[in-house]
Design a protein around this motif. Structure first.
Motif, PDB file in Angstrom:
ATOM      1  N   LYS A  65       0.909  -1.105   0.008  1.00 50.87           N
ATOM      2  CA  LYS A  65       0.032   0.116  -0.017  1.00 50.87           C
ATOM      3  C   LYS A  65       0.852   1.091   0.049  1.00 50.87           C
ATOM      4  O   LYS A  65       1.914   1.199   0.621  1.00 50.87           O
ATOM      5  N   LEU A 136      -4.758  -9.220  -1.213  1.00 49.60           N
ATOM      6  CA  LEU A 136      -5.716  -8.725  -2.305  1.00 49.60           C
ATOM      7  C   LEU A 136      -7.266  -8.882  -2.215  1.00 49.60           C
ATOM      8  O   LEU A 136      -8.014  -8.075  -2.770  1.00 49.60           O
ATOM      9  N   LYS A 138      -8.520  -8.337   0.403  1.00 50.77           N
ATOM     10  CA  LYS A 138      -9.081  -7.310   1.380  1.00 50.77           C
ATOM     11  C   LYS A 138      -9.482  -5.738   0.641  1.00 50.77           C
ATOM     12  O   LYS A 138     -10.445  -5.162   1.217  1.00 50.77           O
ATOM     13  N   ASN A 139      -9.053  -5.917  -0.649  1.00 49.92           N
ATOM     14  CA  ASN A 139      -9.460  -4.544  -1.580  1.00 49.92           C
ATOM     15  C   ASN A 139     -11.005  -4.654  -1.648  1.00 49.92           C
ATOM     16  O   ASN A 139     -11.713  -3.629  -1.666  1.00 49.92           O
ATOM     17  N   ALA A 140     -11.881  -5.689  -1.803  1.00 46.72           N
ATOM     18  CA  ALA A 140     -12.919  -6.020  -2.071  1.00 46.72           C
ATOM     19  C   ALA A 140     -13.776  -6.261  -0.800  1.00 46.72           C
ATOM     20  O   ALA A 140     -15.052  -6.186  -0.822  1.00 46.72           O
ATOM     21  N   LYS A 142     -13.508  -4.187   2.272  1.00 46.05           N
ATOM     22  CA  LYS A 142     -13.036  -2.998   3.345  1.00 46.05           C
ATOM     23  C   LYS A 142     -14.116  -2.713   4.146  1.00 46.05           C
ATOM     24  O   LYS A 142     -15.399  -2.968   3.854  1.00 46.05           O
ATOM     25  N   ASP A 159      -6.006   0.791  -1.134  1.00 45.09           N
ATOM     26  CA  ASP A 159      -5.976  -0.740  -1.461  1.00 45.09           C
ATOM     27  C   ASP A 159      -4.507  -1.049  -1.747  1.00 45.09           C
ATOM     28  O   ASP A 159      -3.674  -0.391  -1.892  1.00 45.09           O
ATOM     29  N   TYR A 160      -4.345  -2.599  -1.713  1.00 46.24           N
ATOM     30  CA  TYR A 160      -3.127  -3.180  -1.986  1.00 46.24           C
ATOM     31  C   TYR A 160      -2.798  -3.072  -3.364  1.00 46.24           C
ATOM     32  O   TYR A 160      -3.779  -3.260  -4.406  1.00 46.24           O
ATOM     33  N   GLU A 161      -1.496  -2.740  -3.871  1.00 45.44           N
ATOM     34  CA  GLU A 161      -1.293  -2.953  -5.299  1.00 45.44           C
ATOM     35  C   GLU A 161      -0.095  -3.864  -5.369  1.00 45.44           C
ATOM     36  O   GLU A 161       0.578  -4.262  -4.582  1.00 45.44           O
TER      37      GLU A 161
END
Length: 274
Positions: A65, A136, A138-140, A142, A159-161
């Protein structure tokens, strides 16, 4: 009208604080100061920052992040957030994740510059693809609930990248770590300035100064890397410091809000667990 003296007005009144209360306060302050001093000693107050030129930064896929406008001392809090995201249901021990947790500081343009952009995440290879997937996801998922802690709140919003960091020759320094804000302060005002001085003396003129840090609670040690080549690759596609529009905002040398928060921790003894 009959005059009344101050001594007559105050006759029979008890002192605001008794001798016993003053003694108790002094004892508490002395104990607090001693514990605080011990915390700084454990965090490396008198340790020398030894920098060696024979390190190799391992590189790999970096699931991370981007953190903006935060004091670098908050790194430990973000590491805790990532470990929480990685833990499996029913898993109690999360020490094993420490070896993959890395932060990359990209705006250290001055010796005592303690605030700016940095990345925080896990540096892994293909054998740990399951960890990548957990983050990843976790991005969806939150939480929409507003969190009380500012570190948690900012972490949740970002977001995580996915990026790639190169394996490169690096200068390396190890320094004590106690997983708390005292270590964060010493990193900002002792370790990072020493790394900056080394880079200024040893990097080719015009090179980007970058630091990547990983910390182990079990070993109570942080390892700090200064990439000696390919520094721009550590920006992960983001603008360099002077081109970054938020750079000027981070030039305040003293973060008053953070300082006040730290002072409250000290004088309410909340820092003992740090």
């Amino acid at each position: 009208m009959v005059g009344v003296s101050y001594h007559e007005l105050t006759a029979g009144q008890k002192p605001r604080h008794s001798a016993g209360e003053r003694k108790q306060f002094l004892v508490i302050c002395t104990i607090g100061a001693a514990v605080m001093f011990n915390a700084f000693i454990n965090a490396g107050l008198f340790e020398e920052v030894v920098i060696k030129d024979d390190g190799i930064y391992r590189g790999g896929q970096y699931i991370h992040k981007l953190i903006e406008h935060r004091d670098y001392a908050s790194t430990g809090g973000f590491f805790r957030n990532i470990r929480s995201n990685l833990k499996l249901e029913g898993e109690e021990d999360d020490d094993k994740y420490d070896e993959d947790l890395y932060s990359v500081y990209i705006d250290m343009t001055k010796p005592y510059h303690d605030k700016g952009r940095f990345f925080t995440g896990i540096l892994i290879d293909d054998s740990k693809a399951d960890m990548k997937q957990r983050l990843l996801e976790k991005n969806a998922n939150k939480s929409e609930k507003k969190l009380d802690d500012e570190t948690d709140e900012q972490f949740e919003r970002v977001d995580y990248e996915i990026g790639d960091l190169p394996s490169v020759r690096s200068a390396v320094a190890s320094f004590p770590w106690t997983d708390g804000f005292v270590s964060g302060i010493l990193n900002n005002y002792k370790v990072f300035p020493a790394l900056h001085k080394y880079a200024k003396e040893n990097l080719p003129e015009g090179s980007k100064f970058v630091v990547s840090t990983t910390c182990s609670r079990k070993k109570q040690m942080c390892t700090h890397y200064i990439p000696m080549i390919q520094q721009k690759d550590f920006l992960l596609g983001h603008k360099d410091s002077l081109e970054y529009e938020g750079y000027e905002e981070d030039q305040t040398m003293v973060d008053l809000e953070l300082l006040w928060s730290d002072l409250k921790r000290i004088f309410t003894f909340k820092w003992i667990n740090y």
